[in-house]
Design a protein around this motif. Structure first.
Motif, PDB file in Angstrom:
ATOM      1  N   ARG A  31     -11.078  -2.275   2.920  1.00  0.00           N
ATOM      2  CA  ARG A  31     -11.321  -1.302   3.981  1.00  0.00           C
ATOM      3  C   ARG A  31     -10.030  -1.139   4.805  1.00  0.00           C
ATOM      4  N   PRO A  32      -9.011  -0.490   4.254  1.00  0.00           N
ATOM      5  CA  PRO A  32      -7.712  -0.416   4.929  1.00  0.00           C
ATOM      6  C   PRO A  32      -7.768   0.249   6.301  1.00  0.00           C
ATOM      7  N   LEU A  33      -8.652   1.212   6.475  1.00  0.00           N
ATOM      8  CA  LEU A  33      -8.744   1.871   7.785  1.00  0.00           C
ATOM      9  C   LEU A  33      -9.370   0.960   8.832  1.00  0.00           C
ATOM     10  N   LEU A  34     -10.072  -0.068   8.393  1.00  0.00           N
ATOM     11  CA  LEU A  34     -10.604  -1.069   9.315  1.00  0.00           C
ATOM     12  C   LEU A  34      -9.562  -2.154   9.587  1.00  0.00           C
ATOM     13  N   THR A  35      -8.727  -2.439   8.599  1.00  0.00           N
ATOM     14  CA  THR A  35      -7.673  -3.429   8.810  1.00  0.00           C
ATOM     15  C   THR A  35      -6.781  -3.042   9.984  1.00  0.00           C
ATOM     16  N   PRO A  56       0.489   0.056  10.283  1.00  0.00           N
ATOM     17  CA  PRO A  56       0.134   0.770   9.048  1.00  0.00           C
ATOM     18  C   PRO A  56       0.506   0.030   7.769  1.00  0.00           C
ATOM     19  N   TYR A  57       1.209  -1.079   7.880  1.00  0.00           N
ATOM     20  CA  TYR A  57       1.628  -1.809   6.684  1.00  0.00           C
ATOM     21  C   TYR A  57       0.454  -2.653   6.200  1.00  0.00           C
ATOM     22  N   VAL A  58      -0.400  -2.033   5.429  1.00  0.00           N
ATOM     23  CA  VAL A  58      -1.659  -2.627   4.972  1.00  0.00           C
ATOM     24  C   VAL A  58      -1.611  -2.802   3.457  1.00  0.00           C
ATOM     25  N   MET A  59      -2.051  -3.947   2.987  1.00  0.00           N
ATOM     26  CA  MET A  59      -2.034  -4.220   1.552  1.00  0.00           C
ATOM     27  C   MET A  59      -2.955  -3.283   0.770  1.00  0.00           C
ATOM     28  N   GLY A  60      -2.507  -2.947  -0.434  1.00  0.00           N
ATOM     29  CA  GLY A  60      -3.354  -2.168  -1.326  1.00  0.00           C
ATOM     30  C   GLY A  60      -4.587  -2.937  -1.771  1.00  0.00           C
ATOM     31  N   GLY A  99       0.799  -1.208   0.000  1.00  0.00           N
ATOM     32  CA  GLY A  99       0.000   0.000   0.000  1.00  0.00           C
ATOM     33  C   GLY A  99       0.837   1.265   0.000  1.00  0.00           C
ATOM     34  N   VAL A 100       0.621   2.135   0.998  1.00  0.00           N
ATOM     35  CA  VAL A 100       1.280   3.440   1.036  1.00  0.00           C
ATOM     36  C   VAL A 100       2.686   3.390   1.624  1.00  0.00           C
ATOM     37  N   VAL A 101       3.144   2.230   2.071  1.00  0.00           N
ATOM     38  CA  VAL A 101       4.491   2.126   2.644  1.00  0.00           C
ATOM     39  C   VAL A 101       5.528   2.252   1.524  1.00  0.00           C
ATOM     40  N   PRO A 102       6.521   3.124   1.669  1.00  0.00           N
ATOM     41  CA  PRO A 102       7.526   3.315   0.613  1.00  0.00           C
ATOM     42  C   PRO A 102       8.350   2.056   0.358  1.00  0.00           C
ATOM     43  N   LYS A 103       8.755   1.891  -0.886  1.00  0.00           N
ATOM     44  CA  LYS A 103       9.545   0.722  -1.255  1.00  0.00           C
ATOM     45  C   LYS A 103      10.860   0.664  -0.489  1.00  0.00           C
ATOM     46  N   THR A 104      11.461   1.818  -0.193  1.00  0.00           N
ATOM     47  CA  THR A 104      12.725   1.822   0.543  1.00  0.00           C
ATOM     48  C   THR A 104      12.597   1.167   1.906  1.00  0.00           C
TER      49      THR A 104
END
Length: 286
Positions: A231-235, A223-227, A20-25
């Motif tokens: 419902r990522p905010l529920l995950t 916060p490491y939630v899959m794209g 998801g929104v976690v940077p690749k680095t």
């Protein structure tokens, strides 16, 4: 009771989609990507031998889709359902129950196969009851546009048409202490509607089959939630509740999708719940 890891095949998925929104680095440190930004993924299922029941949790992708379809997922390795079952002295006809955490193609595709002359589909486990839940079945058979490509009718409807489909009874809350299959189930809605996470009492341990609530060891931070999650905010609160319980109770987390880490434990730290130890399935299950 005896537990066996069933490796049904490995594939690859886009690392950005998986985090998801976690940077690749950041995610590349735990889940290194290849030149196409793809990371290694497993389809590791679990077989439960309990008295006269042989319960299979999830079934992987199966092998009935087209070459073009599988080309999207860069299959690798030599694992298969039949070889993994045979390793422990079993055949798919021995399976009495197939429990599906949810009905995305990489979790239930192996539940259905072509018939003998390839004119239609049939259950791949002819003597088994197939288990889902009513809410998720409704969700999967009338899919939203976002998940439509993951809910393939040929993977799902033949289980009902054969008369082998059964539904787990829902609890009033989000945890069922003991299901019809003899283990507890945590119901989670972040990834998809009513995903079911088995909690299995095994010897002096609790083994939790994490499915897509915790895809890999690299997904432990909240916060490491899959794209892919609908419902990522529920995950995030679901993961918080689950991982807090896992750390408090020393659960052994069986990772379905982590190609390189089979079972992990977690612990409380100043930064939140984090990885504690990594085990092979053989170390914990034998």
């Amino acid at each position: 009771m005896k537990l066996y890891p069933i490796e049904t095949g490995n594939f690859k998925l886009d690392g950005g989609a998986m985090f998801g929104v976690v940077p690749k680095t950041i995610w590349n440190r735990t889940n290194p990507a290849d030149d196409n930004n793809l990371i290694d993924i497993a389809a590791r299922c679990l077989l439960i031998e309990d008295g006269d029941r042989l319960i299979l949790v999830d079934t992987g992708m199966g092998n009935k889709q087209s070459e073009k379809f599988f080309g999207y997922y860069s299959l690798w390795g030599t694992h298969s359902m039949d070889k993994s079952l045979a390793k422990y002295g079993f055949h798919r006809d021995d399976v009495t129950d197939v429990f599906m955490t949810h009905l995305h193609f990489d979790h239930c595709g192996g539940s259905v196969q072509w018939n003998a002359d390839k004119t239609g589909y049939e259950p791949a486990f002819k003597n088994a009851k197939f288990w889902s839940n009513e809410n998720h079945w409704e969700w999967a058979t009338k899919p939203n546009p976002r998940e439509k490509a993951s809910f393939l009718s040929e993977n799902i409807l033949p289980m009902q048409e054969s008369g082998q489909l059964n539904f787990v009874k829902r609890p009033e809350g989000d945890f069922l202490e003991t299901s019809e299959l003899g283990f507890g189930i945590f119901f989670a809605d972040g990834h998809t509607e009513k995903q079911m996470i088995p909690h299995i009492k095994y010897k002096d341990k609790t083994i939790v089959f994490c499915a897509d609530l915790l895809a890999t060891a690299g997904h432990i931070p909240i916060p490491y939630v899959m794209g892919y999650d609908t419902r990522p905010l529920l995950t995030m609160p679901e993961k918080t509740k689950f991982l807090t319980s896992a750390a408090d109770n020393d659960y052994y987390l069986f990772l379905e999708h982590d190609a390189h880490n089979e079972i992990v434990t977690v612990q409380h730290t100043e930064k939140g719940v984090r990885l504690k130890d990594v085990f092979t399935a053989e170390e914990i299950l034998t």
